[in-house]
Design an enzyme around this catalytic site. Structure first.
Site, PDB file in Angstrom:
ATOM      1  N   HIS A 185      42.623  38.711  50.749  1.00  0.00           N
ATOM      2  CA  HIS A 185      43.390  37.586  50.207  1.00  0.00           C
ATOM      3  C   HIS A 185      44.662  37.290  50.988  1.00  0.00           C
ATOM      4  O   HIS A 185      45.602  36.696  50.448  1.00  0.00           O
ATOM      5  CB  HIS A 185      43.729  37.841  48.732  1.00  0.00           C
ATOM      6  CG  HIS A 185      43.286  36.732  47.814  1.00  0.00           C
ATOM      7  ND1 HIS A 185      44.148  36.111  46.925  1.00  0.00           N
ATOM      8  CD2 HIS A 185      42.092  36.141  47.644  1.00  0.00           C
ATOM      9  CE1 HIS A 185      43.489  35.188  46.249  1.00  0.00           C
ATOM     10  NE2 HIS A 185      42.232  35.183  46.663  1.00  0.00           N
ATOM     11  N   HIS A 284      32.542  29.617  50.341  1.00  0.00           N
ATOM     12  CA  HIS A 284      33.482  30.035  49.292  1.00  0.00           C
ATOM     13  C   HIS A 284      33.207  29.200  48.049  1.00  0.00           C
ATOM     14  O   HIS A 284      33.084  27.985  48.121  1.00  0.00           O
ATOM     15  CB  HIS A 284      34.913  29.791  49.795  1.00  0.00           C
ATOM     16  CG  HIS A 284      35.991  30.126  48.830  1.00  0.00           C
ATOM     17  ND1 HIS A 284      36.614  29.171  48.055  1.00  0.00           N
ATOM     18  CD2 HIS A 284      36.589  31.302  48.518  1.00  0.00           C
ATOM     19  CE1 HIS A 284      37.546  29.745  47.318  1.00  0.00           C
ATOM     20  NE2 HIS A 284      37.564  31.037  47.579  1.00  0.00           N
TER      21      HIS A 284
END
Length: 381
Positions: A185, A284
């Site tokens: 992340h 994603h």
């Protein structure tokens, strides 16, 4: 046939849907959203609709070019996501008009099923192992997990060891025939990312996602070359041109989001660009049913597809899940860790319009958490 009406709907838990209706009564659905900024994208849709009303919905590429280039200031997450949702809806209309799934309009399917992965959580190795075991029992062949929670940009030995321990627990539960990926992340710096990649190398993750932030792309090649672990990224990139540098840096997997990176039209082009670099596509998609349906249409038609993210049962969806706004959940029923080919026209789902309109009455104002370190400084979420 002309575009007559464009509507948007804020629906829990954190999604934005759009609906395009034509003069012939054909309806297309899209999912334009920036998580945490859905209201802003909704306004962008209103502005872009000024151009689309009265246009032929089947001229998808013409509209994509004008919507993305017609304004002097271009790109960015808000505008690209607004275009993406409109693009989904136009492809949905086209498929319904021609009586074919969008994958057929993209050249036809190259596979009969598309592999998907499930998200797992757990702060401790034992909790990770339990959640992974549940997914294995459900037939999943791959999982993804956050590498860590809040972490220092220059992680300590203890923090790195925690990442390794949790990944080792997942690997133990999965065995060698299934896969695990970890998502950093962008929470650590360049040096920290290199150390983490080296530390997890012997556990053979399928990929490590977003080891560094997009603004640190200059050093991405150093991160990629620091280990044999495949590096993946792309959820915060919005145009194919932004993927050139990371592909040249040697990433193994591109992860554009069909709701952020210009829709089906641009996702397909990014996949082709990746193919020329020997990289794979793993779209994603921790979002809603329309976004996932659009992603799967591309996945079925893309030769260099690797695996599809999906959010069924993810922690964000505590109040509403993938199936809350569709009439038939069958397209989101996984068989041995795969989505089966869907021959239905358009995006292949029937949106429950009554449920969407009812949910929009309350809407939502979802925001991502804002983290700080122990000394009060900002921490990447």
């Amino acid at each position: 046939m002309k575009i007559e009406r464009i509507e948007t709907f804020l629906v829990p838990p954190r999604w934005l849907f759009c609906r395009i209706e034509t003069s012939d009564g054909v309806i297309g659905w899209g999912e334009p959203v920036v998580e945490g900024r859905a209201e802003v994208v909704r306004t962008a849709i209103d502005v872009l609709a000024e151009y689309l009303i009265g246009q032929d919905p089947l001229q998808i590429e013409r509209h994509w070019q004008i919507l993305t280039k017609g304004g002097f200031y271009r790109g960015g997450p808000v505008l690209s996501s607004a275009v993406a949702g409109l693009d989904h809806a136009l492809w949905d209309i086209a498929g319904k008009v021609y009586g074919a799934p969008v994958s057929s309009l993209l050249g036809g399917r190259v596979r009969d099923r598309a592999r998907v992965y499930a998200w797992v959580g757990g702060d401790e190795p034992a909790a990770v192992a339990d959640q992974v075991a549940e997914q294995v029992a459900a037939g999943m062949t791959a999982v993804k997990m956050n590498g860590s929670g809040r972490i220092l940009p220059s992680p300590s030995v203890a923090e790195i060891n925690d990442i390794v321990a949790r990944l080792a627990a997942a690997r133990s539960a999965l065995g060698d025939s299934r896969d695990v990926a970890i998502d950093l992340h962008g929470r650590v710096g360049v040096a920290g990312a290199r150390r983490i990649l080296h530390a997890v190398e012997d556990l053979h993750p399928m990929f490590v996602e977003e080891p560094v932030l997009p603004e640190h792309m200059l050093h991405l090649a150093d991160v990629v070359s620091s280990s044999t672990v495949p590096v993946a990224l792309g959820e915060r990139l919005y145009h194919r041109s932004e993927f050139v540098a990371p592909l040249n840096a040697g990433i193994a997997v591109v992860q554009p989001d069909v709701s952020h990176a210009g829709g089906i039209s641009e996702l397909r082009r990014i996949a082709s660009l990746a193919d020329t670099h020997g990289a794979m596509l793993a779209p994603h998609c921790p979002l809603g049913p329309i976004s996932l349906a659009a992603s799967l249409q591309v996945s079925f038609a893309t030769p260099n597809f690797l695996i599809q993210e999906q959010s069924r049962g993810i922690h964000y969806n505590a109040t509403n899940d993938l199936t809350s706004y569709v009439v038939d959940p069958t397209p989101f029923t996984w068989v041995n860790g795969h989505a089966e080919y869907n021959p239905l026209p358009g995006l292949g789902i029937t949106v429950d319009e009554a449920a969407v309109r009812a949910a929009d009455q309350n809407g939502h104002a979802w925001r991502n958490p804002v983290w700080t370190q122990e000394d009060g400084t900002f921490a990447e979420w």
